[in-house]
Enzyme design. Structure first.
Site, PDB file in Angstrom:
ATOM      1  N   TYR A  30       0.828  -1.202   0.000  1.00  0.00           N
ATOM      2  CA  TYR A  30       0.000   0.000   0.000  1.00  0.00           C
ATOM      3  C   TYR A  30       0.859   1.248   0.000  1.00  0.00           C
ATOM      4  CZ  TYR A  30       0.927   0.994   4.974  1.00  0.00           C
ATOM      5  OH  TYR A  30       1.528   1.313   6.162  1.00  0.00           O
ATOM      6  N   LYS A 144       6.434  -1.819   1.899  1.00  0.00           N
ATOM      7  CA  LYS A 144       5.254  -1.199   2.508  1.00  0.00           C
ATOM      8  C   LYS A 144       4.085  -2.173   2.383  1.00  0.00           C
ATOM      9  CE  LYS A 144       3.230   3.416   3.143  1.00  0.00           C
ATOM     10  NZ  LYS A 144       3.354   3.439   4.596  1.00  0.00           N
ATOM     11  N   GLU A 176      12.932   2.606  13.589  1.00  0.00           N
ATOM     12  CA  GLU A 176      11.971   3.655  13.231  1.00  0.00           C
ATOM     13  C   GLU A 176      10.884   3.615  14.299  1.00  0.00           C
ATOM     14  OE1 GLU A 176       9.981   2.814   9.499  1.00  0.00           O
ATOM     15  OE2 GLU A 176       9.895   0.684   9.927  1.00  0.00           O
ATOM     16  N   LEU A 200      11.157   1.540   6.883  1.00  0.00           N
ATOM     17  CA  LEU A 200      10.468   1.967   5.670  1.00  0.00           C
ATOM     18  C   LEU A 200      11.175   3.221   5.146  1.00  0.00           C
ATOM     19  CD1 LEU A 200       7.807   1.303   4.021  1.00  0.00           C
ATOM     20  CD2 LEU A 200       7.031   3.470   4.957  1.00  0.00           C
TER      21      LEU A 200
END
Ligand code: PDD
Length: 289
Positions: A30, A144, A176, A200
């Site tokens: 996505y 993702k 992250e 990401l």
């Protein structure tokens, strides 16, 4: 209004098969593309990241870039908000349940939008609270993927503590956060963990690094130790929806030192202002920027 497999319709009318591999396995990828004043932000970069995610899981991209731009444009036009998050999802499609990727399926393509509400000026001024927890996700966080159970579990741990984010640490190093990238300031230098399979590659992360470069703000892209995170002068999280948000407590302890402890710091405030300028410039530009 949403888009599903070539058609535009109200969300209540959208139906997919229970055998969709997105439903059965989370077998899909996505994007969340912000649109300001009905203009998509960094569309080309989002579509390039989408391509990378698709390639990583061996789904052929169902559309050319121009077609994606058209679909995103129609979603933006078909929804009521000036500022929107366009959500775009592709799953492998419908097949009898079997783990190995079946060949030749028709991917399911879905787009929807929601109102984009950036963090309030109030929150940016006071800063937000986060927890620090072990990153127990898989080793391909660069994809993702819609398989977000790990991220959802981690974000829920943060919510349990009335925190906005869970900042993640793997083998003693910052990766992250559950749905954002993390920057740390130490003695005036901004530190950002490098892109790898463990994070990401955020579009906002790239914009922030460009801002740092263009404004000669000292910065280093290098691994950041958990101890450096916990003793940082400033911590920010970045994402399309959170922009550049200062984190002012970690596990209930104030971030920073002396008089600035527990308050957003000067470097983050400057980068936040520069980010707002950058957005405003892009919105005024004639074409997609
Ligand atoms: N999340 N890291 C993770 C794990 C994320 O889920 C996101 C974004 C980011 C920041 O990426 P970007 O700057 O391109 O938004 C980093 C989106 C917004 C979401 O899942 O809703």
């Amino acid at each position: 209004m949403i888009h599903l497999n070539g058609e535009f319709m109200p969300i209540e009318e959208a139906k997919i098969s229970v055998l969709d591999r997105g439903f059965i396995f989370g077998d899909g990828v996505y994007e969340v593309i912000p649109a300001y004043s009905r203009k998509p932000f960094r569309l080309a970069e989002h579509l390039a990241r989408l391509q990378a995610s698709l390639e990583a899981i061996r789904i052929a991209n169902p559309h050319e870039t121009a077609k994606w731009a058209e679909l995103v444009g129609r979603i933006i036009a078909g929804n009521p908000w000036e500022d929107q998050n366009v959500y775009l999802q592709i799953t492998r499609g419908v097949a009898k349940r079997d783990h190995a990727f079946p060949k030749g399926l028709k991917p399911t393509v879905f787009l929807m939008a929601s109102e984009l509400i950036p963090p309030s000026a109030e929150l940016v001024k006071t800063g937000a609270a986060a927890i620090v927890v072990p990153d127990f996700r898989w080793l391909r966080c660069d994809i993702k993927s819609t398989s977000l159970l790990g991220n959802c579990m981690l974000r829920t741990l943060a919510a349990d503590e009335s925190c906005v984010e869970a900042i993640l640490v793997r083998e003693g190093e910052l990766t992250e956060a559950s749905a954002s990238n993390v920057f740390v300031v130490k003695r005036g230098t901004v530190l950002a963990p490098p892109k790898s399979h463990l994070i990401l590659p955020g579009i906002t992360y790239d914009v922030v690094l460009e801002i740092l470069r263009d404004n000669a703000i000292p910065h280093e892209v290098r691994s950041v130790k958990e101890s450096e995170l916990r003793s940082a002068d400033e911590v920010w999280v970045t994402s399309s929806s959170r922009e550049v948000l200062p984190i002012t407590t970690l596990d209930g302890r104030p971030v920073g030192h002396g008089q600035g402890a527990g308050k957003p710091g000067p470097v983050g405030a400057r980068v936040y202002a520069l980010y707002q300028e950058f957005k405003a410039r892009v919105m005024r530009a004639p074409a997609h920027a």
